[in-house]
Design an enzyme around this catalytic site. Structure first.
Site, PDB file in Angstrom:
ATOM      1  N   ASN A   1       0.812  -1.039  -0.286  1.00 29.03           N
ATOM      2  CA  ASN A   1       0.036   0.666  -0.166  1.00 29.03           C
ATOM      3  C   ASN A   1       0.725   1.233   0.186  1.00 29.03           C
ATOM      4  O   ASN A   1       1.040   1.533   1.300  1.00 29.03           O
ATOM      5  CB  ASN A   1      -0.891  -0.152   1.286  1.00 29.03           C
ATOM      6  CG  ASN A   1      -1.616   0.737   0.913  1.00 29.03           C
ATOM      7  OD1 ASN A   1      -1.723   2.580   0.260  1.00 29.03           O
ATOM      8  ND2 ASN A   1      -2.280   1.507   2.440  1.00 29.03           N
ATOM      9  N   TRP A   2       1.031   1.787  -1.180  1.00 29.32           N
ATOM     10  CA  TRP A   2       1.488   3.340  -1.138  1.00 29.32           C
ATOM     11  C   TRP A   2       1.281   4.218  -0.460  1.00 29.32           C
ATOM     12  O   TRP A   2       2.223   5.038  -0.328  1.00 29.32           O
ATOM     13  CB  TRP A   2       2.372   3.409  -2.616  1.00 29.32           C
ATOM     14  CG  TRP A   2       3.470   2.596  -3.369  1.00 29.32           C
ATOM     15  CD1 TRP A   2       3.074   0.891  -3.238  1.00 29.32           C
ATOM     16  CD2 TRP A   2       3.368   1.811  -5.090  1.00 29.32           C
ATOM     17  NE1 TRP A   2       3.699   0.256  -4.450  1.00 29.32           N
ATOM     18  CE2 TRP A   2       3.517   1.151  -5.380  1.00 29.32           C
ATOM     19  CE3 TRP A   2       3.432   3.614  -6.064  1.00 29.32           C
ATOM     20  CZ2 TRP A   2       4.080   0.341  -6.686  1.00 29.32           C
ATOM     21  CZ3 TRP A   2       3.567   2.999  -7.294  1.00 29.32           C
ATOM     22  CH2 TRP A   2       4.296   1.905  -7.672  1.00 29.32           C
ATOM     23  N   LYS A   3      -0.231   3.907   0.015  1.00 27.09           N
ATOM     24  CA  LYS A   3      -0.928   5.501   0.734  1.00 27.09           C
ATOM     25  C   LYS A   3      -0.414   6.452  -0.292  1.00 27.09           C
ATOM     26  O   LYS A   3      -0.156   6.866  -1.389  1.00 27.09           O
ATOM     27  CB  LYS A   3      -0.019   5.621   2.309  1.00 27.09           C
ATOM     28  CG  LYS A   3      -0.213   4.402   2.433  1.00 27.09           C
ATOM     29  CD  LYS A   3       0.254   4.517   4.414  1.00 27.09           C
ATOM     30  CE  LYS A   3      -0.321   2.480   4.481  1.00 27.09           C
ATOM     31  NZ  LYS A   3      -0.407   3.066   6.290  1.00 27.09           N
TER      32      LYS A   3
ATOM     33  N   HIS B   1      -9.240   0.982   4.950  1.00 23.86           N
ATOM     34  CA  HIS B   1      -8.114   0.704   5.360  1.00 23.86           C
ATOM     35  C   HIS B   1      -9.099   2.222   6.390  1.00 23.86           C
ATOM     36  O   HIS B   1      -9.141   2.996   6.631  1.00 23.86           O
ATOM     37  CB  HIS B   1      -7.736   1.798   4.513  1.00 23.86           C
ATOM     38  CG  HIS B   1      -6.058   1.851   5.233  1.00 23.86           C
ATOM     39  ND1 HIS B   1      -6.035   2.738   5.964  1.00 23.86           N
ATOM     40  CD2 HIS B   1      -5.111   0.683   5.237  1.00 23.86           C
ATOM     41  CE1 HIS B   1      -4.336   2.330   6.725  1.00 23.86           C
ATOM     42  NE2 HIS B   1      -3.923   1.125   5.423  1.00 23.86           N
TER      43      HIS B   1
ATOM     44  N   GLU C   1      -6.579   4.569   7.649  1.00 28.13           N
ATOM     45  CA  GLU C   1      -6.929   5.713   7.073  1.00 28.13           C
ATOM     46  C   GLU C   1      -8.561   6.428   7.013  1.00 28.13           C
ATOM     47  O   GLU C   1      -8.008   7.587   6.743  1.00 28.13           O
ATOM     48  CB  GLU C   1      -6.051   6.292   6.059  1.00 28.13           C
ATOM     49  CG  GLU C   1      -4.485   5.982   7.525  1.00 28.13           C
ATOM     50  CD  GLU C   1      -2.966   5.192   6.765  1.00 28.13           C
ATOM     51  OE1 GLU C   1      -3.261   5.330   5.586  1.00 28.13           O
ATOM     52  OE2 GLU C   1      -2.406   4.579   6.891  1.00 28.13           O
TER      53      GLU C   1
ATOM     54  N   GLU D   1      -5.540  -5.322  10.364  1.00 25.71           N
ATOM     55  CA  GLU D   1      -4.620  -4.453  10.149  1.00 25.71           C
ATOM     56  C   GLU D   1      -4.842  -3.594  11.624  1.00 25.71           C
ATOM     57  O   GLU D   1      -5.271  -2.101  11.830  1.00 25.71           O
ATOM     58  CB  GLU D   1      -4.745  -3.102   9.218  1.00 25.71           C
ATOM     59  CG  GLU D   1      -3.921  -3.737   7.634  1.00 25.71           C
ATOM     60  CD  GLU D   1      -3.503  -2.732   6.876  1.00 25.71           C
ATOM     61  OE1 GLU D   1      -2.686  -2.579   6.529  1.00 25.71           O
ATOM     62  OE2 GLU D   1      -4.290  -1.153   6.641  1.00 25.71           O
TER      63      GLU D   1
ATOM     64  N   GLY E   1       2.535   2.065  10.559  1.00 28.89           N
ATOM     65  CA  GLY E   1       3.051   3.435  10.686  1.00 28.89           C
ATOM     66  C   GLY E   1       4.026   3.333  12.052  1.00 28.89           C
ATOM     67  O   GLY E   1       5.280   4.555  12.574  1.00 28.89           O
TER      68      GLY E   1
ATOM     69  N   SER F   1       3.477  -2.003  10.149  1.00 26.32           N
ATOM     70  CA  SER F   1       4.796  -2.432  10.541  1.00 26.32           C
ATOM     71  C   SER F   1       5.166  -3.862  10.196  1.00 26.32           C
ATOM     72  O   SER F   1       6.077  -4.374  10.864  1.00 26.32           O
ATOM     73  CB  SER F   1       5.355  -2.222  11.960  1.00 26.32           C
ATOM     74  OG  SER F   1       4.548  -0.580  11.871  1.00 26.32           O
TER      75      SER F   1
ATOM     76  N   GLY G   1       3.071  -1.024   4.195  1.00 35.65           N
ATOM     77  CA  GLY G   1       2.493   0.314   3.525  1.00 35.65           C
ATOM     78  C   GLY G   1       4.598   0.639   3.804  1.00 35.65           C
ATOM     79  O   GLY G   1       4.708  -0.018   2.774  1.00 35.65           O
ATOM     80  N   GLY G   2       5.000   1.421   4.945  1.00 32.21           N
ATOM     81  CA  GLY G   2       6.025   1.809   4.684  1.00 32.21           C
ATOM     82  C   GLY G   2       7.044   0.932   3.816  1.00 32.21           C
ATOM     83  O   GLY G   2       8.003   0.821   2.797  1.00 32.21           O
TER      84      GLY G   2
END
Ligand code: 13P
Length: 257
Positions: free
Chosen positions: A9-11, A102, A104, A174, A180, A220, A241-242
């Site tokens: 997920n590149w966000k 998600h 977010e 998640e 994150g 994470s 994610g990251g």
């Protein structure tokens, strides 16, 4: 055998040329390390910003086991909704998947379970695979309410689907406190929740459907901890994610299978 998936997920990261470079590097890796779901290897999905979809779809064209998806879609089919993107438009780019719910989107954009049920419906109607995200916040876990929270999210968001529709869904657990933060759920915590999710799917639908549902872990997850998370029976891959923004890290995670 249910599908294993490693998804990125590149966000809201990467300019278009950076996204094309990253997806090209991942494609290069996959060409050298072919993915074979029958051999227990995962499929790879990149959830990119809308503006990258068409270009990344071209980069991955013809590469087996690699797909591109959007991070969101609108609830309506088309019309005067300035700034929104429909599931049909997403599908027209070559994308095959879409994230729904998600955390977010739930927290920053106020997406309710009812809205997410509608997004799931419109995604399925437009031949996209919804990857439905669920998970509790830290206070809920500390209060021992995490199972109830996830159960309610699944009931309201998904469990009104027919068995046939539900069989097209991928779930991503998640825990919000792990997203994150660098704090990963332990392999035991992930396994426990995934097994619980499978159990309530079996109660709502049946054991076969539950057994065939792909349930990903996100929060994470990185090149160092992916292998021990994926080693659990009910963890069918990850939503990253990251660590999905660096080809090396993401490819190491793919290799963790
Ligand atoms: P991080 O891997 O950066 O914690 O993000 C997880 C996530 O939100 C994936 O959707």
């Amino acid at each position: 055998m249910r599908k294993k998936i490693v998804a990125g997920n590149w966000k809201m990261n990467l300019r278009l040329e950076e996204g094309m470079k990253l997806s090209s590097e991942i494609v290069e890796f996959v060409k050298n390390n072919p993915l074979d779901s029958l051999a227990g290897k995962p499929e790879v999905v990149m959830f990119t910003p809308f503006v990258h979809l068409t270009s990344v779809a071209e980069v991955i064209a013809g590469v087996k086991g690699v797909a591109v998806g959007a991070q969101n879609c609108y609830t309506e089919e088309k019309g005067a909704f300035t700034g929104e993107v429909s599931a049909d438009m997403i599908e027209s780019t070559g994308a095959t998947h879409v994230l729904v719910g998600h955390s977010e989107r739930r927290s920053y954009f106020g997406e309710t379970d009812e809205v997410l049920a509608k997004k799931t419906e419109v995604a399925l109607k437009n031949r996209l695979t919804p990857v439905f995200c669920c998970g509790e916040v830290l206070d809920e876990r500390n209060a021992g309410k995490h199972f109830d929270v996830v159960k309610e999210q699944l009931h309201k968001g998904l469990f009104w689907l027919s068995e046939d529709e539900f069989s097209k869904i991928v779930i991503a657990y998640e825990p919000v406190w792990a997203i994150g933060t660098g704090v990963t759920a332990s392999p035991e915590q992930a396994q426990e929740m995934h097994a619980y999710i499978r159990q309530i799917i079996a109660e709502k639908y049946n054991a076969v459907t539950a057994d065939q549902t792909t349930i990903l872990y996100g929060g994470s997850c990185n090149a160092k901890n992916a292998a021990e998370l994926f080693a659990n029976n009910d963890v069918d891959g990850g939503l990253i994610g990251g660590a999905s923004l660096k080809a090396d890290d993401f490819c190491t995670i793919i290799k963790s299978f």
